[in-house]
Write a protein that holds these residues in place. Sequence first.
Motif, PDB file in Angstrom:
ATOM      1  N   ARG A  53      43.865-126.616 -59.405  1.00  0.00           N
ATOM      2  CA  ARG A  53      43.412-127.136 -60.706  1.00  0.00           C
ATOM      3  C   ARG A  53      41.897-126.992 -60.890  1.00  0.00           C
ATOM      4  N   ARG A  54      41.122-127.282 -59.848  1.00  0.00           N
ATOM      5  CA  ARG A  54      39.666-127.165 -59.966  1.00  0.00           C
ATOM      6  C   ARG A  54      39.254-125.736 -60.310  1.00  0.00           C
ATOM      7  N   LEU A  55      39.878-124.774 -59.661  1.00  0.00           N
ATOM      8  CA  LEU A  55      39.553-123.370 -59.916  1.00  0.00           C
ATOM      9  C   LEU A  55      40.060-122.927 -61.288  1.00  0.00           C
ATOM     10  N   GLN A  56      41.190-123.447 -61.698  1.00  0.00           N
ATOM     11  CA  GLN A  56      41.680-123.169 -63.061  1.00  0.00           C
ATOM     12  C   GLN A  56      40.619-123.579 -64.079  1.00  0.00           C
ATOM     13  N   ASN A  57      40.041-124.762 -63.886  1.00  0.00           N
ATOM     14  CA  ASN A  57      39.031-125.264 -64.817  1.00  0.00           C
ATOM     15  C   ASN A  57      37.779-124.397 -64.816  1.00  0.00           C
ATOM     16  N   VAL A  58      37.381-123.906 -63.648  1.00  0.00           N
ATOM     17  CA  VAL A  58      36.203-123.029 -63.561  1.00  0.00           C
ATOM     18  C   VAL A  58      36.467-121.729 -64.329  1.00  0.00           C
ATOM     19  N   VAL A  59      37.643-121.153 -64.149  1.00  0.00           N
ATOM     20  CA  VAL A  59      37.982-119.900 -64.847  1.00  0.00           C
ATOM     21  C   VAL A  59      38.028-120.144 -66.354  1.00  0.00           C
ATOM     22  N   LEU A  60      38.662-121.216 -66.765  1.00  0.00           N
ATOM     23  CA  LEU A  60      38.729-121.518 -68.202  1.00  0.00           C
ATOM     24  C   LEU A  60      37.334-121.712 -68.783  1.00  0.00           C
ATOM     25  N   LYS A  61      36.459-122.394 -68.055  1.00  0.00           N
ATOM     26  CA  LYS A  61      35.087-122.603 -68.521  1.00  0.00           C
ATOM     27  C   LYS A  61      34.360-121.267 -68.647  1.00  0.00           C
ATOM     28  N   LYS A  62      34.591-120.372 -67.681  1.00  0.00           N
ATOM     29  CA  LYS A  62      33.962-119.036 -67.703  1.00  0.00           C
ATOM     30  C   LYS A  62      34.362-118.257 -68.961  1.00  0.00           C
ATOM     31  N   PHE A  63      35.580-118.502 -69.429  1.00  0.00           N
ATOM     32  CA  PHE A  63      36.093-117.790 -70.605  1.00  0.00           C
ATOM     33  C   PHE A  63      36.145-118.694 -71.838  1.00  0.00           C
ATOM     34  N   ASP A  64      35.215-119.628 -71.899  1.00  0.00           N
ATOM     35  CA  ASP A  64      35.060-120.511 -73.060  1.00  0.00           C
ATOM     36  C   ASP A  64      36.347-121.234 -73.457  1.00  0.00           C
ATOM     37  N   GLY A  65      37.113-121.659 -72.453  1.00  0.00           N
ATOM     38  CA  GLY A  65      38.293-122.473 -72.712  1.00  0.00           C
ATOM     39  C   GLY A  65      39.577-121.720 -72.954  1.00  0.00           C
ATOM     40  N   ARG A  66      39.504-120.421 -72.997  1.00  0.00           N
ATOM     41  CA  ARG A  66      40.735-119.652 -73.243  1.00  0.00           C
ATOM     42  C   ARG A  66      41.225-119.020 -71.952  1.00  0.00           C
ATOM     43  N   CYS A  67      42.521-118.773 -71.893  1.00  0.00           N
ATOM     44  CA  CYS A  67      43.093-118.111 -70.725  1.00  0.00           C
ATOM     45  C   CYS A  67      42.793-116.614 -70.819  1.00  0.00           C
ATOM     46  N   PRO A  68      42.102-116.069 -69.836  1.00  0.00           N
ATOM     47  CA  PRO A  68      41.761-114.636 -69.888  1.00  0.00           C
ATOM     48  C   PRO A  68      42.973-113.772 -69.545  1.00  0.00           C
ATOM     49  N   SER A  69      42.849-112.515 -69.870  1.00  0.00           N
ATOM     50  CA  SER A  69      43.892-111.566 -69.466  1.00  0.00           C
ATOM     51  C   SER A  69      43.697-111.222 -67.992  1.00  0.00           C
ATOM     52  N   GLN A  70      44.714-110.660 -67.400  1.00  0.00           N
ATOM     53  CA  GLN A  70      44.644-110.234 -66.009  1.00  0.00           C
ATOM     54  C   GLN A  70      43.536-109.204 -65.822  1.00  0.00           C
ATOM     55  N   ARG A  71      43.404-108.308 -66.773  1.00  0.00           N
ATOM     56  CA  ARG A  71      42.375-107.263 -66.698  1.00  0.00           C
ATOM     57  C   ARG A  71      40.969-107.873 -66.743  1.00  0.00           C
ATOM     58  N   GLU A  72      40.761-108.871 -67.614  1.00  0.00           N
ATOM     59  CA  GLU A  72      39.440-109.495 -67.722  1.00  0.00           C
ATOM     60  C   GLU A  72      39.009-110.110 -66.399  1.00  0.00           C
ATOM     61  N   VAL A  73      39.926-110.793 -65.739  1.00  0.00           N
ATOM     62  CA  VAL A  73      39.599-111.416 -64.462  1.00  0.00           C
ATOM     63  C   VAL A  73      39.346-110.344 -63.407  1.00  0.00           C
ATOM     64  N   ALA A  74      40.178-109.328 -63.373  1.00  0.00           N
ATOM     65  CA  ALA A  74      40.046-108.266 -62.375  1.00  0.00           C
ATOM     66  C   ALA A  74      38.741-107.483 -62.537  1.00  0.00           C
ATOM     67  N   ASP A  75      38.270-107.356 -63.760  1.00  0.00           N
ATOM     68  CA  ASP A  75      37.093-106.535 -64.023  1.00  0.00           C
ATOM     69  C   ASP A  75      35.762-107.235 -63.776  1.00  0.00           C
ATOM     70  N   ILE A  76      35.778-108.530 -63.503  1.00  0.00           N
ATOM     71  CA  ILE A  76      34.516-109.230 -63.243  1.00  0.00           C
ATOM     72  C   ILE A  76      34.074-108.943 -61.809  1.00  0.00           C
ATOM     73  N   PRO A  77      32.861-108.429 -61.639  1.00  0.00           N
ATOM     74  CA  PRO A  77      32.363-108.122 -60.283  1.00  0.00           C
ATOM     75  C   PRO A  77      32.186-109.399 -59.453  1.00  0.00           C
ATOM     76  N   ASP A  78      32.300-109.257 -58.158  1.00  0.00           N
ATOM     77  CA  ASP A  78      32.152-110.393 -57.242  1.00  0.00           C
ATOM     78  C   ASP A  78      30.831-111.126 -57.470  1.00  0.00           C
ATOM     79  N   ALA A  79      29.756-110.395 -57.628  1.00  0.00           N
ATOM     80  CA  ALA A  79      28.442-111.019 -57.811  1.00  0.00           C
ATOM     81  C   ALA A  79      28.415-111.910 -59.049  1.00  0.00           C
TER      82      ALA A  79
END
Length: 68
Positions: free
Chosen positions: A14-40
Amino acid sequence: MSLDEPFPLDHLPRRLQNVVLKKFDGRCPSQREVADIPDAQWLATPEFGHVSLRQIRALVEVIYPMCA
């Protein structure tokens, strides 16, 4: 499975879900969007560290093996 489908946030703690949602301004990102973000960029995200990165990348590897 299409990379344009929503990222399966329910496979993360749940904590990580919230971090991802915050990163994408509250919306659920697509699989591609998450995959394309560089580690840095992930590691520069507040409340996101190496353990979180491993969890995201492990899930991305299952969904999108060519990114791993």
